[in-house]
Design a protein around this motif. Structure first.
Motif, mmCIF file in Angstrom:
data_model
loop_
_atom_site.group_PDB
_atom_site.id
_atom_site.type_symbol
_atom_site.label_atom_id
_atom_site.label_comp_id
_atom_site.label_asym_id
_atom_site.label_seq_id
_atom_site.Cartn_x
_atom_site.Cartn_y
_atom_site.Cartn_z
ATOM 1 N N HIS A 52 60.231 35.694 117.432
ATOM 2 C CA HIS A 52 59.243 36.093 116.421
ATOM 3 C C HIS A 52 57.944 36.578 117.066
ATOM 4 N N VAL A 53 58.087 37.451 118.043
ATOM 5 C CA VAL A 53 56.926 38.032 118.728
ATOM 6 C C VAL A 53 57.091 39.547 118.762
ATOM 7 N N SER A 54 56.097 40.226 119.294
ATOM 8 C CA SER A 54 56.131 41.687 119.334
ATOM 9 C C SER A 54 56.965 42.204 120.505
ATOM 10 N N ARG A 55 57.281 43.492 120.455
ATOM 11 C CA ARG A 55 58.007 44.143 121.538
ATOM 12 C C ARG A 55 57.219 44.072 122.840
ATOM 13 N N THR A 56 55.884 44.192 122.738
ATOM 14 C CA THR A 56 55.036 44.137 123.937
ATOM 15 C C THR A 56 55.191 42.809 124.660
ATOM 16 N N VAL A 57 55.186 41.711 123.909
ATOM 17 C CA VAL A 57 55.329 40.379 124.496
ATOM 18 C C VAL A 57 56.675 40.257 125.204
ATOM 19 N N ILE A 58 57.756 40.715 124.554
ATOM 20 C CA ILE A 58 59.085 40.632 125.159
ATOM 21 C C ILE A 58 59.136 41.438 126.445
ATOM 22 N N ARG A 59 58.604 42.656 126.424
ATOM 23 C CA ARG A 59 58.668 43.511 127.608
ATOM 24 C C ARG A 59 57.862 42.926 128.762
#
Length: 243
Positions: A52-59
């Motif tokens: 439940h986080v943004s794409r930026t955090v995952i990348r």
């Protein structure tokens, strides 16, 4: 695990915290063999849904794992797990808490980063970031009063300042150091307890840093952090010599 979805208005501090949480959760799984070496991590979309986080955090979390040699992106195929035993790991690991020269090297590196981080935090920190610094400072004091280990709270204090600099590279480097940036961490529970006078002096030095940042006094913040880390070198030498 549930993590709050981030948005475009989130602060860099929030992004940094979530990135560390995702990175650490994935790392723990990889080190435990889930997924096993050679297997593929879930897709970005699946990780976004899971955490439940943004794409930026995952990348950014995946980028940190790649730098540690734990995963390998393959164009068009996804991100694959590498053998943790073959990973070099972060270049900044390996501080030996029982060798004064090694500890001093680590503290000198921290000084180069944290002195400037404190200077920038005094100029750039948001109200939420200032609150995080103050809260972590109070937690150090509570640990001292209750006779609990101060290591986690001390680490959180310094990371909160790095995050308040709004320069994520400072946070990345200090995060790579992890608990090794707190030299006494490896000794607590194995040797004599950290003397109360040692901790009370540390708390007072933290207070001066907090006051300078809250007052938006960049020069005072820089010098308070410099004095704190110089004092840490001196205290650690005496501490180790008396064990």
């Amino acid at each position: 695990m549930h993590m709050e979805q981030t948005s475009g208005s989130d602060t860099p501090r929030r992004y940094g915290t979530l990135t560390r949480l995702v990175r650490d959760t994935l790392r723990e799984g990889i080190l435990a063999g889930n997924p096993a070496p050679g297997q593929k991590l879930p897709s970005e979309a699946q990780l976004i849904d899971k955490f439940h986080v943004s794409r930026t955090v995952i990348r950014e979390a995946l980028s940190a794992l790649r730098e540690e040699g734990l995963v390998e992106p393959r164009r068009g195929a996804g991100v694959f797990v590498l053998d943790p035993a073959a990973a070099d790991g972060p270049a900044l690991r390996g501080i030996d808490p029982k060798r004064i020269s090694s500890v001093v090297e680590g503290l000198e590196l921290r000084t180069a980063i944290e002195v400037e981080a404190a200077y920038l935090a005094a100029a750039r920190c948001s109200p939420l970031q200032e609150e995080a610094i103050i809260r972590s400072h109070h937690e150090v004091g509570a640990c001292i009063r209750d006779g609990r280990s101060t290591v986690e709270a001390d680490l959180a204090f310094h990371l909160a300042i790095a995050e308040a600099s709004n320069n994520r590279r400072f946070v990345e480097i200090l995060s790579l150091l992890g608990h090794e940036m707190i030299p006494r961490a490896a000794l607590e529970g194995k040797e004599a307890a950290t003397p109360t006078a040692y901790l009370e002096r540390l708390y007072e030095e933290h207070r001066l840093i907090v006051n300078a940042i809250s007052s938006r006094d960049q020069i005072a913040a820089r010098e308070a952090m410099r004095a704190h880390l110089a004092g840490s070198q001196q205290r650690y030498r005496a501490y180790l010599a008396n064990l």
